[in-house]
Design a protein around this motif. Structure first.
Motif, PDB file in Angstrom:
ATOM      1  N   UNK A 147       0.814  -1.209   0.000  1.00  0.00           N
ATOM      2  CA  UNK A 147       0.000   0.000   0.000  1.00  0.00           C
ATOM      3  C   UNK A 147       0.852   1.266   0.000  1.00  0.00           C
ATOM      4  N   UNK A 148       2.102   1.160   0.415  1.00  0.00           N
ATOM      5  CA  UNK A 148       2.963   2.335   0.530  1.00  0.00           C
ATOM      6  C   UNK A 148       3.034   3.155  -0.759  1.00  0.00           C
ATOM      7  N   UNK A 149       3.256   2.559  -1.942  1.00  0.00           N
ATOM      8  CA  UNK A 149       3.284   3.388  -3.152  1.00  0.00           C
ATOM      9  C   UNK A 149       1.954   4.079  -3.426  1.00  0.00           C
ATOM     10  N   UNK A 150       0.848   3.453  -3.044  1.00  0.00           N
ATOM     11  CA  UNK A 150      -0.450   4.089  -3.243  1.00  0.00           C
ATOM     12  C   UNK A 150      -0.570   5.356  -2.402  1.00  0.00           C
ATOM     13  N   UNK A 151      -0.049   5.308  -1.188  1.00  0.00           N
ATOM     14  CA  UNK A 151      -0.106   6.477  -0.315  1.00  0.00           C
ATOM     15  C   UNK A 151       0.859   7.551  -0.814  1.00  0.00           C
ATOM     16  N   UNK A 152       2.056   7.143  -1.156  1.00  0.00           N
ATOM     17  CA  UNK A 152       3.079   8.108  -1.565  1.00  0.00           C
ATOM     18  C   UNK A 152       2.776   8.773  -2.908  1.00  0.00           C
ATOM     19  N   UNK A 153       2.153   8.056  -3.812  1.00  0.00           N
ATOM     20  CA  UNK A 153       2.018   8.563  -5.176  1.00  0.00           C
ATOM     21  C   UNK A 153       0.588   8.915  -5.566  1.00  0.00           C
ATOM     22  N   UNK A 154      -0.313   8.941  -4.616  1.00  0.00           N
ATOM     23  CA  UNK A 154      -1.708   9.232  -4.927  1.00  0.00           C
ATOM     24  C   UNK A 154      -2.226  10.317  -3.999  1.00  0.00           C
ATOM     25  N   UNK A 155      -3.155  11.081  -4.497  1.00  0.00           N
ATOM     26  CA  UNK A 155      -3.814  12.082  -3.664  1.00  0.00           C
ATOM     27  C   UNK A 155      -5.047  11.526  -2.969  1.00  0.00           C
ATOM     28  N   UNK A 156      -5.388  10.260  -3.238  1.00  0.00           N
ATOM     29  CA  UNK A 156      -6.566   9.645  -2.628  1.00  0.00           C
ATOM     30  C   UNK A 156      -6.359   9.510  -1.124  1.00  0.00           C
ATOM     31  N   UNK A 157      -7.429   9.693  -0.379  1.00  0.00           N
ATOM     32  CA  UNK A 157      -7.377   9.543   1.075  1.00  0.00           C
ATOM     33  C   UNK A 157      -7.993   8.233   1.543  1.00  0.00           C
ATOM     34  N   UNK A 158      -8.640   7.523   0.641  1.00  0.00           N
ATOM     35  CA  UNK A 158      -9.331   6.291   1.006  1.00  0.00           C
ATOM     36  C   UNK A 158      -8.823   5.127   0.166  1.00  0.00           C
ATOM     37  N   UNK A 159      -8.592   4.012   0.838  1.00  0.00           N
ATOM     38  CA  UNK A 159      -8.255   2.765   0.165  1.00  0.00           C
ATOM     39  C   UNK A 159      -9.250   1.718   0.627  1.00  0.00           C
ATOM     40  N   UNK A 160      -9.915   1.077  -0.318  1.00  0.00           N
ATOM     41  CA  UNK A 160     -10.878   0.025  -0.003  1.00  0.00           C
ATOM     42  C   UNK A 160     -10.212  -1.313  -0.267  1.00  0.00           C
ATOM     43  N   UNK A 161     -10.097  -2.128   0.777  1.00  0.00           N
ATOM     44  CA  UNK A 161      -9.498  -3.450   0.678  1.00  0.00           C
ATOM     45  C   UNK A 161     -10.614  -4.492   0.672  1.00  0.00           C
ATOM     46  N   UNK A 162     -10.575  -5.373  -0.283  1.00  0.00           N
ATOM     47  CA  UNK A 162     -11.549  -6.462  -0.344  1.00  0.00           C
ATOM     48  C   UNK A 162     -10.822  -7.731   0.076  1.00  0.00           C
ATOM     49  N   UNK A 163     -11.166  -8.223   1.249  1.00  0.00           N
ATOM     50  CA  UNK A 163     -10.479  -9.386   1.822  1.00  0.00           C
ATOM     51  C   UNK A 163     -11.062 -10.662   1.226  1.00  0.00           C
ATOM     52  N   UNK A 164     -10.213 -11.426   0.549  1.00  0.00           N
ATOM     53  CA  UNK A 164     -10.693 -12.653  -0.086  1.00  0.00           C
ATOM     54  C   UNK A 164     -10.254 -13.913   0.648  1.00  0.00           C
ATOM     55  N   UNK A 165      -9.354 -13.783   1.584  1.00  0.00           N
ATOM     56  CA  UNK A 165      -8.946 -14.918   2.410  1.00  0.00           C
ATOM     57  C   UNK A 165      -9.438 -14.688   3.828  1.00  0.00           C
ATOM     58  N   UNK A 166     -10.000 -15.707   4.460  1.00  0.00           N
ATOM     59  CA  UNK A 166     -10.449 -15.514   5.841  1.00  0.00           C
ATOM     60  C   UNK A 166      -9.260 -15.265   6.770  1.00  0.00           C
ATOM     61  N   UNK A 167      -9.445 -14.327   7.688  1.00  0.00           N
ATOM     62  CA  UNK A 167      -8.405 -14.093   8.702  1.00  0.00           C
ATOM     63  C   UNK A 167      -8.418 -15.198   9.742  1.00  0.00           C
ATOM     64  N   UNK A 168      -9.604 -15.704  10.008  1.00  0.00           N
ATOM     65  CA  UNK A 168      -9.763 -16.742  11.021  1.00  0.00           C
ATOM     66  C   UNK A 168     -10.653 -17.846  10.472  1.00  0.00           C
ATOM     67  N   UNK A 169     -10.509 -19.009  11.045  1.00  0.00           N
ATOM     68  CA  UNK A 169     -11.384 -20.137  10.737  1.00  0.00           C
ATOM     69  C   UNK A 169     -11.990 -20.603  12.060  1.00  0.00           C
ATOM     70  N   UNK A 170     -13.233 -21.058  12.031  1.00  0.00           N
ATOM     71  CA  UNK A 170     -13.883 -21.442  13.291  1.00  0.00           C
ATOM     72  C   UNK A 170     -13.238 -22.652  13.966  1.00  0.00           C
ATOM     73  N   UNK A 171     -12.667 -23.539  13.181  1.00  0.00           N
ATOM     74  CA  UNK A 171     -12.061 -24.751  13.730  1.00  0.00           C
ATOM     75  C   UNK A 171     -10.582 -24.808  13.347  1.00  0.00           C
ATOM     76  N   UNK A 172      -9.737 -25.339  14.223  1.00  0.00           N
ATOM     77  CA  UNK A 172      -8.325 -25.481  13.852  1.00  0.00           C
ATOM     78  C   UNK A 172      -8.160 -26.558  12.773  1.00  0.00           C
TER      79      UNK A 172
END
Length: 161
Positions: free
Chosen positions: A23-48
């Protein structure tokens, strides 16, 4: 990797299949203040994970998510300590990240990433719509409504009006 597309003068970039861009180049080289991240991998799973295949799949998910989670922590820290007055410090201080995610992803195994059957793709599309609607209608609704028009255009008609 795919090139950025421009909507209303704003570039939108998809990280692609193999990994997320930093994300660093997006912040450094863009005037946008918002970044929308679409998470496609689960951070957690209910069972190990228990089997060798489940363990390998979970390891892949964690490996894919780890750089993003590390960078999000770094951004949160930089927003707190950056000089909001000038230059790059002002960009970091003004950076806002938004994440669209769903718990439904935890129901699918790693092999689902290779599933191109129309019924499954349609299911994912519908889940994406629900998640995007929940994002737009959730907490901080007023602020998110300001992003609403651009986000819907960026989705290329994939979201309901």
């Amino acid at each position: 990797m795919f090139h950025a597309i421009e909507i209303d003068g704003e570039p939108y970039w998809d990280g692609g299949y193999a990994g997320n861009p930093t994300l660093t180049p997006l912040v450094r080289e863009s005037d946008a203040h918002d970044t929308i991240l679409v998470q496609i991998n689960p951070r957690e799973r209910p069972e190990p994970p228990r089997t060798a295949n489940e363990i390998l799949n979970r390891l892949n998910e964690i490996s894919f998510n780890s750089p993003l989670m590390k960078e999000l922590r770094m951004i949160a820290l930089l927003r707190q300590v950056a000089d909001p007055g000038h230059g790059e410090g002002a960009r970091w201080a003004g950076m806002r990240t938004h994440r669209i995610m769903t718990d439904a992803l935890a129901d699918f195994g790693a092999s689902s990433k290779l599933n191109a059957e129309w019924a499954f793709v349609s299911l994912l599309k519908e889940e994406g719509r629900k998640s995007a609607d929940a994002f737009l209608d959730g907490p901080r609704r007023g602020y998110r409504q300001a992003l609403h028009g651009r986000f819907r255009r960026a989705a290329g008609g994939m979201l309901r009006p």
